[in-house]
Enzyme design. Structure first.
Site, PDB file in Angstrom:
ATOM      1  N   GLY A  95      10.780  -0.688 -10.640  1.00 46.16           N
ATOM      2  CA  GLY A  95      10.709  -1.938  -9.896  1.00 46.16           C
ATOM      3  C   GLY A  95      10.098  -3.055 -10.719  1.00 46.16           C
ATOM      4  O   GLY A  95      10.481  -4.225 -10.570  1.00 46.16           O
ATOM      5  N   ASP A 314      -1.863   1.561  -6.305  1.00 41.12           N
ATOM      6  CA  ASP A 314      -1.376   2.757  -6.995  1.00 41.12           C
ATOM      7  C   ASP A 314      -2.305   3.950  -6.847  1.00 41.12           C
ATOM      8  O   ASP A 314      -1.905   5.085  -7.142  1.00 41.12           O
ATOM      9  CB  ASP A 314      -1.162   2.463  -8.482  1.00 41.12           C
ATOM     10  CG  ASP A 314       0.064   1.613  -8.726  1.00 41.12           C
ATOM     11  OD1 ASP A 314       1.004   1.679  -7.912  1.00 41.12           O
ATOM     12  OD2 ASP A 314       0.087   0.873  -9.721  1.00 41.12           O
ATOM     13  N   LYS A 341       7.271   1.541  -2.373  1.00 40.31           N
ATOM     14  CA  LYS A 341       7.063   2.074  -3.715  1.00 40.31           C
ATOM     15  C   LYS A 341       8.189   3.065  -4.039  1.00 40.31           C
ATOM     16  O   LYS A 341       9.252   3.032  -3.423  1.00 40.31           O
ATOM     17  CB  LYS A 341       5.681   2.717  -3.815  1.00 40.31           C
ATOM     18  CG  LYS A 341       4.522   1.778  -3.453  1.00 40.31           C
ATOM     19  CD  LYS A 341       4.462   0.531  -4.334  1.00 40.31           C
ATOM     20  CE  LYS A 341       3.918   0.822  -5.700  1.00 40.31           C
ATOM     21  NZ  LYS A 341       3.757  -0.409  -6.513  1.00 40.31           N
TER      22      LYS A 341
END
Length: 428
Positions: A95, A314, A341
């Protein structure tokens, strides 16, 4: 389907460990090096699948790479002299590659088409399309998803306010502004990771930062031909929590980036009772670094508000793991961003920790956890999400039985030798 068996064993996370170069910084090092028509040297670049996607992507528009003795050398074209790719640019599973290149290519005089794998095609791209269109870009998507078609356009200067909690969106606007016709003033509503700003400031003369405002001047003037990539705190987080959760551990992780926008998870772990300290602090290409020293600790539950999530995005999987083995109750609020995600990480975290024996549940965009003494083990699925696979591996160190991880090879996205590092701490 690939599977990885982790047999019941004792783990002690002690000694020294060098985790790979930072993934976010590596992407940006590759992209910014394309501005330099001369040679740029990049040290400690993370050669993971995601970063390779960025290298292949910019290679398709005329950028050249060479490797010598572990260092990567890049010869760029300059920001206005990229070549039109003769075919669709493949962003793989990344991404970051897709969103940053959408910004970089928005102001070019040729058409580009970006696409990705099945997983990337499910991730939202209108969040980057919409702010770029406000400054003159001409972009179309497939109902908000990839493929992305970027038509020739001219990027305007002026003013734009970014309300997204995504550093990728901000970085895409910054990159587009560098190709523009006049200065671009960017106002940030939400503080996010600032690696693009730090690296741009260290590499060029084209950015000025004043609090939550950024001034971008087009046409990068290069002032530095070397980019040194520090080690990745998000990769380090798994071993930090492994050390906290396993008795007699005393681990040193060397030269890790401790940018405040990246180590909020350490503040959280300290508040939970974690014994974590920084030693040998320094600066590497503008980024603060240090050796992180971790000792096994007894952790307690904690609540995390939605305001902290942009700085933990994350690390949430492995923080949830720590909470699942901490004393008392924990809650993490406002996790909507995790649904976009590599997997729907709310679902992935809750389902896989539940399989292992955690007392964890999902309510809306929140996760609620009651700590348990240990896990039982079981057959888990990574959902092809590297951070879920690594979370499961660290969780296995506190399981009574074996753990098997399906689709474990996805760790190559960010930490290609993760399991090699992991098995070094096995003591039986």
């Amino acid at each position: 389907m690939s599977e990885y068996l982790i047999e019941k064993s004792k783990y002690i996370f002690s000694g020294e460990l060098k985790v790979p170069g930072d993934k976010s910084i590596s992407h940006r090092a590759v992209i910014l090096s394309t501005f330099n028509k001369d040679m740029t040297k990049i040290t400690n670049l993370l050669l993971s699948d995601d970063v390779k996607s960025t290298m292949y992507a910019v290679g398709s528009i005329g950028v050249m790479f060479a490797e010598n003795n572990g260092k990567i050398f890049t010869r760029g074209t300059g920001i206005r002299e990229y070549l039109e790719s003769p075919e669709t640019i493949d962003c793989g599973n990344s991404g970051t590659t897709a969103r940053l290149l959408t910004g970089l290519l928005s102001g070019q005089n040729f058409k580009s088409v970006l696409d990705g794998d099945k997983s990337l095609r499910l991730r939202p791209m209108d969040r980057v399309k919409e702010p770029l269109e406000k400054i003159g870009a001409n972009i179309s998507t497939n109902n908000g998803n990839m493929p992305i078609t970027i038509n020739p356009s001219k990027i305007n200067g002026g003013n734009i306010k970014i309300t997204s909690p995504s550093a990728q969106v901000k970085s895409a606007v910054i990159l587009a502004g560098l190709t523009g016709d006049s200065e671009l003033n960017i106002e940030l509503e939400i503080e996010t990771r600032n690696h693009t700003e730090i690296m741009l400031n260290n590499f060029t003369e084209n950015i000025k930062i004043n609090g939550n405002k950024i001034l971008i001047t087009p046409d990068p003037k290069i002032i530095n031909d070397t980019i040194d990539v520090p080690n990745d705190p998000s990769s380090a987080a798994f071993f930090i929590i492994g050390a906290l959760l396993n008795v007699n551990s005393h681990l040193i992780l060397s030269q890790v980036c401790i940018n405040p926008s990246r180590v909020k998870f350490i503040d959280i772990l300290k508040e939970m009772g974690g014994d974590i300290s920084f030693e040998n602090k320094g600066i590497l290409s503008g980024e603060p670094v240090a050796d992180i020293v971790v000792k096994s600790s007894s952790l307690k539950g904690i609540n995390i508000s939605k305001n902290d999530i942009p700085k933990l995005i994350d690390e949430i999987p492995v923080i949830a793991l720590a909470m699942s083995l901490a004393q008392g109750d924990s809650k993490i609020e406002g996790l909507n961003e995790l649904r976009f995600k590599e997997s729907d990480r709310i679902t992935s975290i809750v389902s896989q920790l539940s399989i292992l024996g955690a007392n964890i549940k999902n309510i809306g965009d929140d996760i609620e956890i009651s700590g348990v003494e240990e896990f039982k083990g079981g057959l888990c699925d990574s959902f092809n999400d590297h951070r879920i696979a690594m979370m499961i591996a660290i969780a296995s160190t506190r399981c009574k039985n074996d753990v098997k991880i399906s689709n474990y090879n996805c760790v190559d996205i960010s930490y290609p030798n993760f399991f090699e590092s992991f098995t070094k701490f096995k003591k039986d």
